[in-house]
Design a protein around this motif. Structure first.
Motif, PDB file in Angstrom:
ATOM      1  N   GLU A  61      29.858 -45.392 -74.197  1.00 41.92           N
ATOM      2  CA  GLU A  61      29.217 -45.237 -72.895  1.00 41.92           C
ATOM      3  C   GLU A  61      29.755 -44.006 -72.163  1.00 41.92           C
ATOM      4  OE1 GLU A  61      28.735 -48.971 -70.765  1.00 41.92           O
ATOM      5  OE2 GLU A  61      28.515 -47.843 -68.896  1.00 41.92           O
ATOM      6  N   VAL A  62      31.072 -43.777 -72.231  1.00 46.58           N
ATOM      7  CA  VAL A  62      31.672 -42.616 -71.566  1.00 46.58           C
ATOM      8  C   VAL A  62      31.163 -41.327 -72.214  1.00 46.58           C
ATOM      9  CG1 VAL A  62      33.835 -41.507 -70.881  1.00 46.58           C
ATOM     10  CG2 VAL A  62      33.728 -43.984 -71.071  1.00 46.58           C
ATOM     11  N   ASN A  63      31.074 -41.362 -73.529  1.00 45.44           N
ATOM     12  CA  ASN A  63      30.618 -40.192 -74.251  1.00 45.44           C
ATOM     13  C   ASN A  63      29.151 -39.877 -73.937  1.00 45.44           C
ATOM     14  OD1 ASN A  63      31.477 -38.114 -75.777  1.00 45.44           O
ATOM     15  ND2 ASN A  63      31.345 -39.189 -77.740  1.00 45.44           N
ATOM     16  N   ASP A  64      28.326 -40.910 -73.834  1.00 46.15           N
ATOM     17  CA  ASP A  64      26.918 -40.716 -73.468  1.00 46.15           C
ATOM     18  C   ASP A  64      26.814 -40.045 -72.104  1.00 46.15           C
ATOM     19  OD1 ASP A  64      26.139 -41.903 -75.747  1.00 46.15           O
ATOM     20  OD2 ASP A  64      25.431 -43.770 -74.860  1.00 46.15           O
ATOM     21  N   LEU A  65      27.617 -40.530 -71.161  1.00 46.28           N
ATOM     22  CA  LEU A  65      27.562 -39.982 -69.810  1.00 46.28           C
ATOM     23  C   LEU A  65      28.034 -38.533 -69.799  1.00 46.28           C
ATOM     24  CD1 LEU A  65      27.038 -40.596 -66.818  1.00 46.28           C
ATOM     25  CD2 LEU A  65      29.452 -41.121 -66.613  1.00 46.28           C
ATOM     26  N   ARG A  66      29.115 -38.278 -70.552  1.00 41.89           N
ATOM     27  CA  ARG A  66      29.648 -36.922 -70.634  1.00 41.89           C
ATOM     28  C   ARG A  66      28.578 -35.984 -71.201  1.00 41.89           C
ATOM     29  NH1 ARG A  66      31.846 -33.763 -74.039  1.00 41.89           N
ATOM     30  NH2 ARG A  66      31.276 -35.224 -75.674  1.00 41.89           N
ATOM     31  N   ALA A  97      25.322 -36.448 -71.111  1.00 39.52           N
ATOM     32  CA  ALA A  97      24.221 -36.331 -70.156  1.00 39.52           C
ATOM     33  C   ALA A  97      24.564 -35.320 -69.064  1.00 39.52           C
ATOM     34  CB  ALA A  97      23.892 -37.689 -69.547  1.00 39.52           C
ATOM     35  N   LEU A  98      25.837 -35.306 -68.625  1.00 38.01           N
ATOM     36  CA  LEU A  98      26.261 -34.332 -67.605  1.00 38.01           C
ATOM     37  C   LEU A  98      26.204 -32.917 -68.169  1.00 38.01           C
ATOM     38  CD1 LEU A  98      29.305 -36.208 -66.040  1.00 38.01           C
ATOM     39  CD2 LEU A  98      27.244 -35.531 -64.829  1.00 38.01           C
ATOM     40  N   GLU A 158      24.213 -31.842 -70.531  1.00 38.93           N
ATOM     41  CA  GLU A 158      22.807 -31.439 -70.610  1.00 38.93           C
ATOM     42  C   GLU A 158      22.274 -31.049 -69.236  1.00 38.93           C
ATOM     43  OE1 GLU A 158      19.551 -33.438 -72.545  1.00 38.93           O
ATOM     44  OE2 GLU A 158      20.957 -34.169 -74.047  1.00 38.93           O
ATOM     45  N   LEU A 159      22.696 -31.800 -68.213  1.00 34.58           N
ATOM     46  CA  LEU A 159      22.266 -31.483 -66.848  1.00 34.58           C
ATOM     47  C   LEU A 159      22.680 -30.057 -66.507  1.00 34.58           C
ATOM     48  CD1 LEU A 159      21.038 -33.189 -64.378  1.00 34.58           C
ATOM     49  CD2 LEU A 159      23.335 -33.070 -63.447  1.00 34.58           C
ATOM     50  N   LEU A 160      23.953 -29.740 -66.830  1.00 37.68           N
ATOM     51  CA  LEU A 160      24.476 -28.402 -66.552  1.00 37.68           C
ATOM     52  C   LEU A 160      23.701 -27.336 -67.305  1.00 37.68           C
ATOM     53  CD1 LEU A 160      28.355 -28.746 -66.606  1.00 37.68           C
ATOM     54  CD2 LEU A 160      26.947 -28.014 -64.701  1.00 37.68           C
ATOM     55  N   PRO A 205      16.520 -34.366 -68.914  1.00 32.41           N
ATOM     56  CA  PRO A 205      17.971 -34.497 -68.747  1.00 32.41           C
ATOM     57  C   PRO A 205      18.340 -35.306 -67.497  1.00 32.41           C
ATOM     58  CG  PRO A 205      17.365 -32.214 -69.174  1.00 32.41           C
ATOM     59  CD  PRO A 205      16.095 -32.960 -68.913  1.00 32.41           C
ATOM     60  N   LYS A 262      17.808 -38.996 -68.320  1.00 35.11           N
ATOM     61  CA  LYS A 262      18.861 -39.451 -69.230  1.00 35.11           C
ATOM     62  C   LYS A 262      20.144 -39.775 -68.458  1.00 35.11           C
ATOM     63  CE  LYS A 262      20.788 -37.847 -73.564  1.00 35.11           C
ATOM     64  NZ  LYS A 262      20.868 -36.676 -74.456  1.00 35.11           N
ATOM     65  N   LEU A 263      20.484 -38.899 -67.511  1.00 33.99           N
ATOM     66  CA  LEU A 263      21.689 -39.119 -66.718  1.00 33.99           C
ATOM     67  C   LEU A 263      21.517 -40.345 -65.819  1.00 33.99           C
ATOM     68  CD1 LEU A 263      24.489 -38.200 -65.968  1.00 33.99           C
ATOM     69  CD2 LEU A 263      23.521 -36.497 -64.455  1.00 33.99           C
ATOM     70  N   ALA A 317      22.150 -43.348 -67.873  1.00 32.09           N
ATOM     71  CA  ALA A 317      23.573 -43.535 -68.175  1.00 32.09           C
ATOM     72  C   ALA A 317      24.310 -44.110 -66.968  1.00 32.09           C
ATOM     73  CB  ALA A 317      24.197 -42.208 -68.604  1.00 32.09           C
ATOM     74  N   LYS A 375      27.383 -26.349 -59.916  1.00 33.04           N
ATOM     75  CA  LYS A 375      27.913 -26.621 -61.250  1.00 33.04           C
ATOM     76  C   LYS A 375      29.366 -27.080 -61.247  1.00 33.04           C
ATOM     77  CE  LYS A 375      24.473 -24.300 -63.627  1.00 33.04           C
ATOM     78  NZ  LYS A 375      23.960 -23.946 -64.917  1.00 33.04           N
ATOM     79  N   VAL A 397      30.002 -30.927 -61.133  1.00 38.30           N
ATOM     80  CA  VAL A 397      29.550 -31.596 -62.359  1.00 38.30           C
ATOM     81  C   VAL A 397      30.513 -31.290 -63.497  1.00 38.30           C
ATOM     82  CG1 VAL A 397      27.618 -31.880 -63.962  1.00 38.30           C
ATOM     83  CG2 VAL A 397      27.164 -31.352 -61.580  1.00 38.30           C
ATOM     84  N   ARG A 419      32.706 -33.869 -65.720  1.00 38.85           N
ATOM     85  CA  ARG A 419      32.563 -33.861 -67.178  1.00 38.85           C
ATOM     86  C   ARG A 419      33.945 -33.719 -67.832  1.00 38.85           C
ATOM     87  NH1 ARG A 419      32.210 -30.552 -71.080  1.00 38.85           N
ATOM     88  NH2 ARG A 419      32.820 -28.880 -69.679  1.00 38.85           N
ATOM     89  N   LEU A 443      35.941 -36.961 -67.509  1.00 41.49           N
ATOM     90  CA  LEU A 443      35.503 -37.981 -68.466  1.00 41.49           C
ATOM     91  C   LEU A 443      36.045 -37.672 -69.857  1.00 41.49           C
ATOM     92  CD1 LEU A 443      31.782 -38.422 -67.387  1.00 41.49           C
ATOM     93  CD2 LEU A 443      33.513 -40.213 -67.358  1.00 41.49           C
ATOM     94  N   LEU A 468      38.546 -39.982 -72.173  1.00 35.99           N
ATOM     95  CA  LEU A 468      38.304 -40.339 -73.579  1.00 35.99           C
ATOM     96  C   LEU A 468      39.488 -39.974 -74.458  1.00 35.99           C
ATOM     97  CD1 LEU A 468      34.629 -39.252 -74.295  1.00 35.99           C
ATOM     98  CD2 LEU A 468      35.566 -41.550 -74.465  1.00 35.99           C
TER      99      LEU A 468
END
Lengths: 201, 201
Positions: free
Chosen positions: A40-45, A47-48, A50-52, B7, B10-11, B14, B38, B41, B45, B48, B52
């Motif tokens: 879940e943490v990796n998915d969020l990371r 997604a962030l 990709e947002l960037l 994107p 997706k976020l 998440a 940026k 974010v 990132r 996170l 991990l």
């Protein structure tokens, strides 16, 4: 005194910048992730990231998009003679959900607000004038919030448009009672507007 | 129908996995980040990613930590004859803030809960028995929440400890009126405990 391991404290601090997230909520988020496992943490990371990388502003309407022009501005089936002016990108989603509007949008990215530090030049007003000058636009809908900054901005835009492009029709969203509301609790301006704009059935 | 760029959607998805975060709150978070630029974010990132990489479980007390054993277990100044058993890692921070406890901890990582899918074997109970067998522990404080799963787990642990290690003292947190509370609104169990455990002044 540091209560948690440094990476946990750091993440809590980063989350506390979110609107209405305090220490307790940020802690709950972090411990949720620690308990949920790495995926879940990796998915969020991801997604962030990709947002960037992928999300930018549409250079026509200033919506957030991953293609420029965005899918609304690029859609030939939409009515490009109409522009609906909104404050922020989420307002577009709210209007799209109604399925009542098929024109284009223009996101101001803020409102004229005397009490805040928003500068008039930060807003995408020049960009709106450019669109009105260069394109065959016949109607501008001012879909701004019915509060003080919204009204101030709408009045300013209205006056400018009437002066510079007298042929363009300028409209505003109707005022009236919202669905499910109680007449007794409606404020007088709303109720007054609802009366004045009553419709024959 | 997709309302936002992929994107962004997706976020939002998440973020909706977080406790008490729904569509609206997730949207607010994402648009806050899009507006904030940026740097914010990227900081999140990075935080996170560190979570991990660096945060793991202390192999002694099962707290989340970036060093194993954690800074409490590794601290020779703490009283290693006392173990305070808690449900989750944030409980340790709550107890540390009181400055009243200088022993070690043991995080169960859950409670015995008939209504949930927690298995007895998921809890760090075997690990607690191992510590009690191998170390010179003289007191176990059961600092679990005063609700049904907390009470069930405390009763189970109490019985096991009394049977297997009759010399170890087992204690529980005191029940009583919380600071700033109103006697009239206290439930009868709390008020009863407060009366029974009244202190001479």
């Amino acid at each position: 005194m540091i209560m948690y391991a440094a990476p946990i404290e750091k993440l809590i601090d980063a989350l506390k910048k979110l609107p209405s997230v305090g220490q307790k909520t940020a802690e709950r988020f972090v411990f949720h992730w620690l308990a949920s496992g790495k995926k879940e943490v990796n998915d969020l990371r991801g997604a962030l990231e990709e947002l960037l990388k992928k999300v930018k502003s549409c250079e026509v309407c200033w919506n957030f998009t991953d293609t420029s022009p965005c899918h609304i501005c690029a859609n030939a089936k939409r009515d490009h003679t109409m522009v609906c002016v909104v404050t922020e990108p989420p307002d577009i989603a709210a209007i799209e959900k109604t399925n009542e509007y098929h024109g284009t949008y223009h996101v101001l990215r803020g409102l004229i607000d005397m009490s805040a530090e928003t500068e008039l030049s930060d807003l995408k007003i020049k960009e709106l004038w450019k669109r009105l000058s260069e394109n065959k636009i016949t109607e501008v809908i001012l879909a701004l919030n019915p509060d003080l900054p919204g009204e101030t901005t709408a009045m300013y835009l209205e006056r400018e448009i009437k002066t510079k492009w007298p042929k363009i029709k300028t409209t505003r969203l109707a005022r009236g009672l919202p669905m499910g509301s109680d007449l007794q609790y409606a404020d007088e301006i709303t109720l007054g507007s609802a009366l004045k704009n009553r419709k024959e059935v």
